[in-house]
Design a protein around this motif. Structure first.
Motif, short mmCIF file in Angstrom:
data_model
loop_
_atom_site.label_atom_id
_atom_site.label_comp_id
_atom_site.label_asym_id
_atom_site.label_seq_id
_atom_site.Cartn_x
_atom_site.Cartn_y
_atom_site.Cartn_z
N ILE A 174 27.16 -11.03 9.74
CA ILE A 174 26.92 -10.82 11.17
C ILE A 174 26.93 -12.17 11.89
O ILE A 174 26.17 -12.40 12.82
CB ILE A 174 25.57 -10.10 11.42
CG1 ILE A 174 24.40 -10.85 10.77
CG2 ILE A 174 25.63 -8.67 10.92
CD1 ILE A 174 23.04 -10.33 11.19
N ARG A 222 16.03 -10.77 7.32
CA ARG A 222 17.35 -10.15 7.13
C ARG A 222 17.39 -8.75 7.73
O ARG A 222 18.35 -8.38 8.44
CB ARG A 222 17.66 -10.10 5.62
CG ARG A 222 19.09 -9.79 5.25
CD ARG A 222 19.30 -9.94 3.75
NE ARG A 222 18.64 -8.87 3.03
CZ ARG A 222 19.26 -7.76 2.60
NH1 ARG A 222 20.55 -7.60 2.82
NH2 ARG A 222 18.60 -6.84 1.93
N ASN A 223 16.36 -7.97 7.49
CA ASN A 223 16.33 -6.61 8.02
C ASN A 223 16.21 -6.59 9.54
O ASN A 223 16.84 -5.78 10.22
CB ASN A 223 15.17 -5.84 7.38
CG ASN A 223 15.51 -5.32 6.00
OD1 ASN A 223 15.98 -4.20 5.84
ND2 ASN A 223 15.28 -6.14 4.98
N TYR A 269 19.66 -7.51 11.01
CA TYR A 269 20.62 -6.41 10.94
C TYR A 269 20.30 -5.31 11.95
O TYR A 269 21.20 -4.68 12.51
CB TYR A 269 20.64 -5.81 9.53
CG TYR A 269 21.32 -6.68 8.48
CD1 TYR A 269 22.32 -7.58 8.83
CD2 TYR A 269 20.95 -6.59 7.15
CE1 TYR A 269 22.93 -8.37 7.88
CE2 TYR A 269 21.58 -7.37 6.18
CZ TYR A 269 22.57 -8.27 6.55
OH TYR A 269 23.18 -9.04 5.60
N SER A 272 22.97 -4.25 14.77
CA SER A 272 23.48 -2.89 14.79
C SER A 272 23.42 -2.25 16.17
O SER A 272 24.06 -1.23 16.41
CB SER A 272 22.69 -2.02 13.81
OG SER A 272 21.40 -1.72 14.34
#
Length: 394
Positions: free
Chosen positions: A6, A93-94, A97, A101
């Motif tokens: 990303i 990281r989560n 994302y 998204s």
């Protein structure tokens, strides 16, 4: 392994970090609140202004309510994550994302651990059922096997290697002595470190990371929104995580001079960020120096040194504060301390300071104009690891 990544889709616009030390007067909730309110307050927000949270903690809490309660959050999603010592990086990281998204406009990753007054020397591992093939050695014992393996493979006298490992610890203590948030703020010379009592094999007390309490946090938004919050955001260039399958524990020929999970995560992160020569393209790196032999091997696994040459590069000061590629300029786990859930975010906090020109003058790297920094965070042991590598830039 390859992933699309990303790169430059999201950015960190604020960070906070508590001191890492023995917080006898604070609980995990106090530390978490301190890190989060530092982060939100710096951009004029309150915790309830953030859309979603990712909480990283190994054993200080079991659900998102650990953050929602003390932060007085109302109707907010809070996901609790854990991935051994890479837990803080996993939270980041989560959260990244989730924003990339389009699910949320903003997210906050926070890591926290309360270790020092739990009645144990460190975290007390949960007694999960196993098939009986797991290791029975301590972390120090497992990583102590790295040093003699490295010495044998590259024909180095073990006494000479002992001093090189102490040089790594001394470097990190030098950096930590200049960091007001670090647990150990005293320089230590090589002779003093070599004279420390043994813990496992030839690893002494000061070859091992400090056990500490602490918390760190980062706020993430879409890249196009970043300048609404700050003038100099830190853009996420790459995020990679590799979970090993534990097969190394069953391999009688396992090579203790390299960690395959770390190699794979590094290669994937470099591909995402377009890095072909990390030694010259990176301004700095924060790596998981849980024990001094770990940092030595990581210099080669991450491509900072050629195989068998990290030993020489350490001796020549390549990774010193004013070296060609500063490593662990904040003191690393060795000097800053290691509250498991917070360490991955603490590493990014050092990049936040250094790459944006906000590090103290006496701890400022000379290579910041390269604009890119790496964090490496591992969990587990030789033969059974999870490994995170992230790349961030201005």
């Amino acid at each position: 392994m390859s992933s699309h990544g990303i790169s430059d889709q999201v950015a960190i616009v604020s960070m906070g970090c508590t001191p890492f030390k023995e917080h006898w007067d604070k609980g995990a909730d106090d530390l978490l609140v301190d890190a989060v309110t530092q982060t939100t307050g710096a951009v004029g927000l309150t915790p309830n202004d953030i859309d979603a949270y990712w909480l990283g903690t190994s054993q200080s809490g079991a659900s998102g309510m650990m953050a929602a309660g003390p932060l007085k959050l109302e109707g907010k999603p809070v996901s609790r994550v854990e991935n051994y010592c890479a837990t803080g990086s996993e939270a980041l990281r989560n959260a990244a994302y989730a924003v990339a998204s389009g699910a949320y406009d903003s997210a906050l990753a926070v890591g926290v651990e309360k270790v020092k007054d739990g009645g144990y020397q460190g975290l007390n591992a949960f007694p999960y059922p196993t098939d009986g093939t797991q290791r029975t050695l301590t972390a120090a014992a497992m990583f102590s096997l790295v040093a003699p393996a490295y010495a044998r493979r590259y024909g180095i006298d073990e006494d000479d290697l002992r001093r090189v490992l102490a040089t790594i610890a001394s470097k990190n203590h030098y950096n930590g002595a200049r960091n007001p948030l670090a647990q150990f703020r005293k320089e230590m010379d090589v002779d003093a470190i070599c004279a420390m009592p043994a813990v496992a094999g030839r690893l002494g007390v000061f070859d091992c990371a400090g056990v500490a309490d602490g918390s760190s946090a980062a706020m993430i938004v879409r890249a196009e929104d970043a300048h609404k919050y700050c003038d100099n955001p830190l853009y996420i260039k790459a995020l990679s995580l590799v979970a090993g399958n534990g097969s190394g524990l069953l391999d009688p020929d396992y090579d203790y001079t390299t960690f395959p999970e770390c190699v794979a995560a590094g290669e994937d992160a470099y591909a995402q960020a377009g890095i072909t020569n990390p030694r010259t393209q990176l301004a700095m790196a924060e790596v998981h120096d849980c024990f001094t032999p770990t940092e030595l091997v990581l210099m080669e696994d991450l491509g900072f040194s050629k195989r068998g040459e990290a030993y020489t590069d350490v001796t020549n000061g390549v990774f010193d504060l004013k070296g060609d590629l500063p490593v662990n300029s904040d003191g690393g786990l060795k000097s800053f301390g290691h509250p498991v859930g917070a360490s991955g975010l603490r590493m990014i906090y050092e990049l936040w300071l250094q790459l944006r020109g906000e590090a103290p003058e006496d701890r400022r790297i000379a290579t910041a104009d390269r604009g890119l920094g790496l964090t490496h965070n591992l969990g587990g042991y030789p033969g059974e690891m999870v490994s995170f590598v992230g790349i961030f830039g201005v």
